[in-house]
Enzyme design. Structure first.
Site, mmCIF file in Angstrom:
data_model
loop_
_atom_site.group_PDB
_atom_site.id
_atom_site.type_symbol
_atom_site.label_atom_id
_atom_site.label_comp_id
_atom_site.label_asym_id
_atom_site.label_seq_id
_atom_site.Cartn_x
_atom_site.Cartn_y
_atom_site.Cartn_z
ATOM 1 N N ASN A 9 -18.083 11.878 -15.489
ATOM 2 C CA ASN A 9 -19.308 12.478 -15.896
ATOM 3 C C ASN A 9 -18.930 13.903 -16.741
ATOM 4 O O ASN A 9 -18.374 14.686 -16.498
ATOM 5 C CB ASN A 9 -19.917 13.142 -14.691
ATOM 6 N N LYS A 11 -20.712 15.568 -18.797
ATOM 7 C CA LYS A 11 -21.458 16.580 -19.022
ATOM 8 C C LYS A 11 -21.646 16.690 -20.495
ATOM 9 O O LYS A 11 -21.825 15.889 -21.422
ATOM 10 C CB LYS A 11 -21.069 17.845 -18.275
ATOM 11 N N HIS A 98 -28.641 14.929 -10.560
ATOM 12 C CA HIS A 98 -27.309 15.853 -10.220
ATOM 13 C C HIS A 98 -28.038 17.368 -10.263
ATOM 14 O O HIS A 98 -28.802 17.816 -10.678
ATOM 15 C CB HIS A 98 -26.518 15.820 -11.840
ATOM 16 N N GLU A 100 -26.761 20.128 -11.245
ATOM 17 C CA GLU A 100 -27.123 21.008 -12.491
ATOM 18 C C GLU A 100 -28.626 20.923 -12.891
ATOM 19 O O GLU A 100 -29.053 21.642 -13.368
ATOM 20 C CB GLU A 100 -26.036 20.462 -13.406
ATOM 21 N N GLU A 169 -22.346 15.821 -3.640
ATOM 22 C CA GLU A 169 -21.663 16.674 -4.446
ATOM 23 C C GLU A 169 -21.973 17.998 -4.008
ATOM 24 O O GLU A 169 -22.994 18.503 -4.426
ATOM 25 C CB GLU A 169 -21.875 16.510 -6.023
ATOM 26 N N GLY A 175 -17.310 22.250 -10.609
ATOM 27 C CA GLY A 175 -16.708 23.066 -11.551
ATOM 28 C C GLY A 175 -16.163 24.324 -10.889
ATOM 29 O O GLY A 175 -15.949 25.369 -11.807
ATOM 30 N N SER A 214 -14.978 19.162 -8.275
ATOM 31 C CA SER A 214 -13.554 19.503 -8.146
ATOM 32 C C SER A 214 -12.368 18.379 -7.713
ATOM 33 O O SER A 214 -11.506 18.846 -7.035
ATOM 34 C CB SER A 214 -13.225 20.773 -7.429
HETATM 35 P P1 PGA Z 1 -16.467 18.901 -11.498
HETATM 36 O O1 PGA Z 1 -17.932 18.213 -11.602
HETATM 37 O O2 PGA Z 1 -15.347 17.414 -11.054
HETATM 38 O O3 PGA Z 1 -16.205 19.440 -12.630
HETATM 39 O O4 PGA Z 1 -16.455 19.650 -10.277
HETATM 40 C C1 PGA Z 1 -18.505 17.063 -10.778
HETATM 41 C C2 PGA Z 1 -19.765 16.706 -10.869
HETATM 42 O O5 PGA Z 1 -20.717 17.802 -11.122
HETATM 43 O O6 PGA Z 1 -20.197 15.441 -11.301
#
Ligand code: PGA
Length: 259
Positions: A9, A11, A98, A100, A169, A175, A214
């Site tokens: 992903n 982003k 997601h 976010e 997640e 992140g 992560s």
């Molecule tokens: P990350 O993000 O691997 O940077 O923690 C995962 C995601 O949001 O899909």
């Protein structure tokens, strides 16, 4: 048998040239890993067609996905992108819900369920993301929170073929460099599969549940050793071609180990 899925992903990252390079690297990683793993990338909207072309030129095999789709089919919705447009741009998958977008852009369960229905209606495969905040985990509410997020979209998901994907997640792990432990992931994944099984055991056995938050080359193995973890949804580490290749290799080894 569920083929492991390793998905990147991206982003809101990358230039057009970087997107093409990352796509080529993902195709190379899949070619090196062999047939025992599925690979998908989720670029920003403006690069979807470039990435589709780069993936095709590199021999195909890597699946393209969108990071979101509108919960409506079409209309006066400035800035929105419909599932049908994403299908036409070459997408196979679409992330729905997601965290976010849930937390920063106000997507609630009803909008996420509508986006799932739109994705399925356009012949996209939804990847429904669920996860708890740190406060919810500390209050012992993790299972309830993710079950509710799943329940809100489950009717829509069950209306489609059993190819859809769940991604667990934890919000506190995205992140942050602070991944869940494999045991924490295993517990939530088993709970999610049980929720689906209560409605349809065959579908529950068929769908893949990814862990995200992560994920790095040095921790993916621990997740993939868990019976109910069928792959990973990777943000930050997917932008580094060497790291993404290592993650894909780990996915391929998981298939080798379980066959
Ligand atoms: P990350 O993000 O691997 O940077 O923690 C995962 C995601 O949001 O899909």
């Amino acid at each position: 048998m569920r083929i492991p899925l390793v998905a990147g992903n991206w982003k809101m990252n990358g230039t057009r040239a970087e997107a093409r390079r990352w796509a080529q690297a993902a195709a190379g990683a899949l070619a090196a890993a062999g047939a025992g793993v599925e690979v998908a990338v989720f670029p920003p909207y403006p690069w979807l067609t470039d990435v589709a072309a780069a993936l095709a030129a590199a021999g195909g095999g890597v699946r393209l996905g969108a990071q979101a789709c509108a919960p409506q089919a079409a209309g006066a919705l400035t800035g929105a992108v419909s599932a049908a447009m994403l299908k036409e741009a070459g997408c196979h998958y679409c992330l729905c819900g997601h965290s976010e977008r849930r937390t920063l852009l106000g997507e609630d369960d009803a909008r996420v369920a509508a986006a799932v229905a739109q994705a399925l209606g356009a012949d996209l495969v939804p990847v429904l993301c669920v996860g708890e905040t740190l406060a919810e985990r500390e209050a012992g509410r993790t299972a309830r929170v993710v079950a509710a997020q799943l329940a809100a979209a489950l009717d829509a998901l069950l209306a489609g073929p059993p190819t859809w994907v769940l991604a667990y997640e934890p919000v506190w792990a995205i992140g942050t460099g602070l991944a869940a432990t494999p045991a924490q992931a295993a517990e939530v994944h088993a709970g999610l599969r049980a929720e689906v099984a209560a409605r349809d055991p065959a579908v529950a056995g068929a769908i893949r549940i990814l862990y995200g938050g992560s994920v790095k080359p040095d921790n993916i193995g621990g997740f993939l050793r868990q019976e109910d973890v069928d792959g990973a949804l990777v943000g930050g580490a997917s932008l580094d071609p060497a790291a993404f290749a290592a993650l894909v290799q780990a996915g391929a080894r998981r298939d080798g180990a379980s066959s």
